[in-house]
Each structure stands twice: as C-alpha cells, then as structure tokens.
Design a protein around this motif. Structure first.
Motif, short mmCIF file in Angstrom:
data_model
loop_
_atom_site.label_atom_id
_atom_site.label_comp_id
_atom_site.label_asym_id
_atom_site.label_seq_id
_atom_site.Cartn_x
_atom_site.Cartn_y
_atom_site.Cartn_z
N GLY B 26 97.67 53.46 138.38
CA GLY B 26 96.43 53.11 138.95
C GLY B 26 95.86 54.38 139.39
O GLY B 26 94.89 54.39 140.19
N ASP B 27 96.15 55.47 139.04
CA ASP B 27 95.83 56.67 139.41
C ASP B 27 94.38 56.99 138.63
O ASP B 27 94.03 56.68 137.66
CB ASP B 27 96.66 58.03 139.08
CG ASP B 27 97.53 58.00 139.94
OD1 ASP B 27 98.01 57.14 140.73
OD2 ASP B 27 98.77 59.02 139.71
N ALA B 28 93.58 58.08 139.17
CA ALA B 28 92.28 58.71 138.65
C ALA B 28 92.61 60.15 139.11
O ALA B 28 93.19 60.70 139.92
CB ALA B 28 91.17 58.08 139.08
N VAL B 73 93.70 51.13 135.75
CA VAL B 73 92.42 51.14 136.77
C VAL B 73 91.35 50.42 135.82
O VAL B 73 91.08 50.44 134.68
CB VAL B 73 92.01 52.72 136.77
CG1 VAL B 73 90.62 52.77 137.52
CG2 VAL B 73 92.92 53.66 137.33
N LYS B 74 90.74 49.37 136.70
CA LYS B 74 89.94 48.37 136.06
C LYS B 74 88.46 48.89 136.76
O LYS B 74 87.48 48.64 135.53
CB LYS B 74 90.47 47.05 136.50
CG LYS B 74 91.70 46.62 136.51
CD LYS B 74 92.03 46.04 134.98
CE LYS B 74 93.31 45.37 134.89
NZ LYS B 74 94.32 46.51 134.53
N VAL B 146 94.12 61.06 142.59
CA VAL B 146 93.98 60.04 143.39
C VAL B 146 94.61 58.72 143.15
O VAL B 146 94.30 58.08 142.12
CB VAL B 146 92.34 59.90 143.64
CG1 VAL B 146 92.01 58.66 144.54
CG2 VAL B 146 91.73 60.96 144.02
N PRO B 147 95.58 58.37 143.80
CA PRO B 147 96.50 57.20 143.62
C PRO B 147 95.42 55.85 143.86
O PRO B 147 94.71 55.91 144.70
CB PRO B 147 97.64 57.39 144.67
CG PRO B 147 97.44 58.45 145.10
CD PRO B 147 96.13 59.06 144.92
N TYR B 148 95.94 54.66 143.38
CA TYR B 148 95.17 53.52 143.87
C TYR B 148 93.73 53.52 143.86
O TYR B 148 92.92 53.52 144.59
CB TYR B 148 95.53 52.95 145.11
CG TYR B 148 96.91 52.69 145.58
CD1 TYR B 148 97.88 52.14 145.04
CD2 TYR B 148 97.53 53.74 146.73
CE1 TYR B 148 99.16 51.90 145.33
CE2 TYR B 148 98.77 53.91 146.91
CZ TYR B 148 99.74 52.84 146.35
OH TYR B 148 101.11 52.73 146.62
N ALA B 149 93.21 54.14 142.38
CA ALA B 149 91.88 54.61 142.24
C ALA B 149 91.04 53.33 142.56
O ALA B 149 89.66 53.57 142.72
CB ALA B 149 91.69 55.00 140.92
#
Lengths: 192, 390
Positions: B26-28, B73-74, B146-149
């Motif tokens: 889920g990172d960016a 990441v959606k 950046v986690p949980y993007a």
C-alpha cells in the motif's frame, strides 16, 4: 454482532492447558475489528500461522487434525520440531491443541475468539502451557522460547491483528537511512 | 538521493542515502517538492526525545508528487500532487474508525518500544520522529516512502502554491485541533502559550471557531508581533509581565475560559521554577520542563479547558493537579488526528478563509538544512518557520 457472553458461546473450562501440571504458562489477548469467524478461519487454516508467528519457520499439514511444526530458536541459530494435534475445534470460537507424545517440547495451547457486543470487534485470547523438560526453568526459557516469550506472543497477536484488519503487516525494514551507500531506484525517474 | 539525517544531539547532516522504495503493497514514493522543519524537530535536535538513532532521516512536514505506487494502491496515481499528514494511519482499526487517527493500532512497527513509555498500546507511527513512533524515514529528503498511500495523502490542486498547503501536513491541523479541543463558545477568551507556528495557527483557529479574544504569551518580540499583527491576538511578554496576574486582570478576575499549551516539554521560564526544572532535567530526574503547562493549569478559569498540542515525552514534576481538580478543569491532549482535518482545512484555504503561508520566514535549499537547526534553536535570525525547497 451477536450480543452474547463468552460463556454462552463456549464453555471456558476445563482449559486444555490445565492438562499440564506446573507448566510454564503464557497467555495474551488482543482485540481486532473483524468478525470472529474470519479470525477463526484464518487460524484454523494452519498454513497461515507462519505469517504472524515470528518463530514458526514452517508448518506442514499432516492430517485433518495434525501438523508438523518447525520452531526457530536461539535467535535463528537452531530449530526444534514437533507434531501437534488439534484436540478441540469449535468453529468460530475455539481451537485447542497439544503436542503429540515424544515431542521435544511438550505443550498444550488454545486460542479462543469472542465477538464483543456493540461492534467492539473480536477478542482473541491465547493460552500456551509448556511442560519443562529437565534442567532449570530459566535455562529452558532462554534456550527454547527466546528472551521474552510473553512479549513475543503479544507481538505475534499484533501481527495477526494487522493481517486481519489491513491484510498486511507494516514494516520499516529495508528503508533508507544515513550511513548507507547510495543506491538508485529507477522507478522514481522513469515517468519523467 | 540527499537527505537530512540525525547524527546525535545537536548534530544534523545532509548526506547521500539510498533512494526509498516500496516496502509494503500500500506504499507510495513521493518526490518531495517542499518540506518544513517543525518546532518539534528541535526536541530531537536537542536530544530531548528518546529513541533516535544515528542516521535517522528527519522530517514530518512534507508534500510533493507521487512517483511510484505499490500494487495495492487504488486511488493515488503517479503524478498526483499531495500533502502527506505526519501521523501514519491504517484506516481500518478501531481508532481509525473512530476518527482517532493518531491512535492507529497498526501503523507503528516498533510498538513495543512505545508501550514501555505509554503503559498501554502504542499510538500511530509518525514520519521522522524517533523509533518509539515507528522509526519511519522522514521527508527532509528528495524522496520519501509513504505507507497506506490511499489513507493518508491529501490530493491538492496542481496549480496551488506549495506554501499555501504545505502546513496541512502538521501545524495547521495541530493548531486547529488545539483550538477545537477548547470547546469554544461565543464570548470566550482563549490564552495561548507559545507563539511558534502551532501557537499562531491555534490563535487563528480559535478566532475561526468563534473566540471573542485570544491572549498570546511568548518572550520573542518577532513572534509576539506576528501573533498581534497577523493573527489579531493580544500579547503578553512573560519576561516583562507576571503572566498569571496579567491574565486575571485581563479577564475580569476569573482567568481565560480555555488555555492552550503550544510549548511542550522544553519550556523556558523565569525565576526559581525554571531553575528547578533545568537542574532536574540535567540530572535526569525529570524528562520534561512543564512550565507552560503549570501556568496554563493555574491560569484557567474554573470549569475551563486546558488543551495541550505541545509535545511531552516522559515524566513531569510538580504539575499542579490539585489546581486542575479543584477548578474542575477538562484536559485535552495528544497528537493530531490529522486525517480528520485535511479536507475541511484545505477547503478553508481554497475559500481564502486563511492563508497559512504567513508564518514562513525562511526558504532554503536542502543543502543548507543541517546548519539552520542551530540557527532556529538559538532563536537567531528571526526564524518563525523554515521551508526547504527541492
């Protein structure tokens, strides 16, 4: 979620753990925002256990109730193995197991899943009882279970919670920091 | 890439380090266009917060462009312009569901360290803010992971000036939450200790939330001037006036309805009390110097609220709990529940109700970032807020 107390769902006594007299007991509890059925199903599919049990290096399913465990000890320097069998299985509520006869580390364990009322999630409670083989208890603890078995059990449950709620365990391992040699990630530049 | 790293107490360095990469699905990775130094970074610089390690990348206030996203990441896409909240939250746990984002259960990978300090479950992870808060690499760098993007980063219009929205990453929501926690009613008088950026945003926010008067307390003329001219506060220089006496006089004898401690653990003061805390912290018999907190508890009106956005790290001494009890005070504190405020406060900026860029005093390049910590800590050169431009 059903508004029932623990006792209405499953009888809490006797604990399978009570089979071992004067054992070394650890217990821990955590609450997670998923239905009890989901956590139960994930745990009951035993091949998932290494995903959150840090010291469980592998598990082999040997039968509908039996499995073979390889547990990493001495900070990863050695492994111990045993066969385990599920002795009680209440879908959505409880799984209890014991090591089979002849195991290096005789133990019993149980995990129970209790859905709390008013959308407060599911309480997951684990109780493990180790039968100490000869030698001093302290020595046994350090050699087999690691430095802080209680803390590690709690950590395992925390990882389980992340898996259940988010689907993944967050990490900072492998991130950049000072004092490392510079490396480049080509993906950062490709879109320009 | 280049990054600002912590080397030890009062020692920062700009050095070349590995580029960040995706570690969780889920990172960016964000290419940082603007990042700021926070007053709370000075607590790390000064060695007041435990849990820093040599080489840690600093910085929790940053924004930029998305350059890489993980497979899960959606919503976020490469090229999006985003401001990143400094608290890291999973969006799925009990506390995230309750809008208590800074108390997220899952975002601190080093939670056991924090639990020793908290005596209970850890709060959320933070960027660049000690291993107690997860040990995440920060944003005073060219790139940051950046986690949980899909949960944190706030998309902002491409044509908006970074300076207007950068402070959505921390200090504007932090000042706003501090004021919101005061439960302000019409006619209220709010006192704010500390006219650093959080204090200044707390003043502005208190007015936005309907305060009649705000009284600001500091000792630096340039900060008091900003509080007065840019934010419309009345001011008290605590080196010239007795704060408690002055507040009583200015509030009809009963004290401010709410008090905000926007100073935290490294407060300065005058007289015996300050000397006492200096000695005790130096001897490691106390970790924090709660001078602003003590004053705010003494000053607050009966039945009032003391709101504490200032950071505290450990054990406090001689906190007048009897005063707080005797006056039936409400205490509100903690890290900011950032995610809750991002969109509403962005809208306020887009509607021209506030322009947060008024606090910026310095714009520098990353290469000059290490030295400016000392300048700010010594309160030289009229620093109010430093922004690093890449």
């Amino acid at each position: 979620m059903p508004n029932k107390t623990h006792k209405e769902i499953i009888p809490t006594r006797p604990h399978i753990a009570d089979e071992i007299q004067n054992g070394i007991r650890f217990d821990s509890v955590i609450t997670m925002m998923v239905p009890a059925e989901k956590v139960y199903a994930y745990w009951r599919d035993l091949k998932n256990l290494p995903n959150f049990m840090k010291h469980l290096s592998s598990i082999e399913i040997t039968g509908s109730e039996t499995s073979h465990w390889k547990w990493s000890v001495l900070k990863g320097q050695a492994e111990i193995e045993w066969d385990s069998e599920i002795v009680r299985d209440v879908p959505g509520a409880l799984i209890a197991w014991r090591s089979k006869e002849g195991s290096t580390v005789a133990h019993t364990g149980e995990v129970s899943f209790r859905e709390l009322p008013f959308n407060r999630g599911t309480e997951v409670r684990v109780l493990v009882n180790y039968h100490p083989p000869g030698g001093s208890v302290t020595d046994f603890l350090e050699r087999i279970l690691g430095e802080s078995p209680q803390g590690e059990l709690q950590e395992d449950l925390r990882r389980l919670r992340s898996l259940m709620e988010v689907g993944e365990i967050i990490t900072v391992e492998g991130q950049s920091r000072g004092g490392m040699e510079e490396t480049f990630n080509p993906k950062l530049y490709s879109h320009h | 890439m280049k990054a600002v790293t912590w080397q030890g107490t009062r020692s920062m360095k700009v050095e070349r380090v590995p580029d960040p990469r995706i570690l969780n699905s889920g990172d960016a990775v964000i290419k940082v266009t603007s990042t700021a130094i926070c007053g709370s970074d000075l607590h790390l610089y000064g060695g007041f917060m435990p849990g820093m390690k040599k080489g840690d990348i600093m910085g929790h206030e940053f924004m930029g462009e998305v350059v890489e996203v993980g497979p899960n990441v959606k919503k976020l896409k490469t090229g999006d312009k985003v401001v990143v909240p400094f608290t890291i939250a999973c969006g799925k746990c009990y506390h995230c569901h309750k809008d208590e984002w800074s108390l997220c259960d899952n975002s601190n990978p080093q939670a056991p360290k924090a639990e020793l300090l908290m005596g209970g479950e850890s709060g959320s992870g933070l960027f660049g803010y000690t291993h107690l808060y997860g040990g995440y690499a920060g944003g005073q760098a060219e790139y940051v992971r950046v986690p949980y993007a899909d949960v944190g980063p706030l998309q902002v219009p491409r044509d908006i000036d970074d300076d207007k929205v950068l402070f959505l990453s921390d200090i504007f929501p932090t000042g706003y939450q501090a004021a919101e926690n005061c439960n302000i009613k019409r006619g209220d008088v709010v006192a704010v200790w500390g006219c650093g950026p959080v204090g200044l945003f707390a003043i502005k926010s208190a007015y936005l939330l309907g305060a009649e008067r705000v009284i600001a307390i500091d000792r630096f003329p340039e900060r008091l001037a900003l509080a007065e001219t840019a934010c419309g506060a009345e001011v008290i220089n605590y080196e010239e006036l007795d704060v408690l006496e002055e507040l009583r006089k200015r509030t009809g004898g009963h004290g401010p309805d709410s008090c905000i401690d926007a100073v935290g653990l490294e407060a300065h003061g005058t007289g015996l009390q300050y000397a006492y805390d200096k000695v005790k912290t130096n001897m490691m018999m106390e970790t924090d110097r709660p001078i602003a907190l003590r004053q705010s508890l003494y000053a607050c009106r009966k039945g009032g609220t003391v709101s504490i956005p200032g950071v505290y790290g450990g054990l406090l001494d001689k906190v007048p709990f009897g005063a707080a009890f005797g006056k039936g005070l409400t205490l509100k504190m903690g890290q900011t529940h950032m995610h809750k405020y991002l969109k509403p406060l962005l809208n306020m900026i887009l509607e021209d109700k506030i322009d947060p860029s008024f606090i910026i005093s310095h714009r520098i390049g990353l290469d000059d970032a290490a030295d400016i910590y000392e300048t700010w800590q010594k309160k030289q050169d009229g620093v109010t807020k430093i922004v690093i431009k890449n």
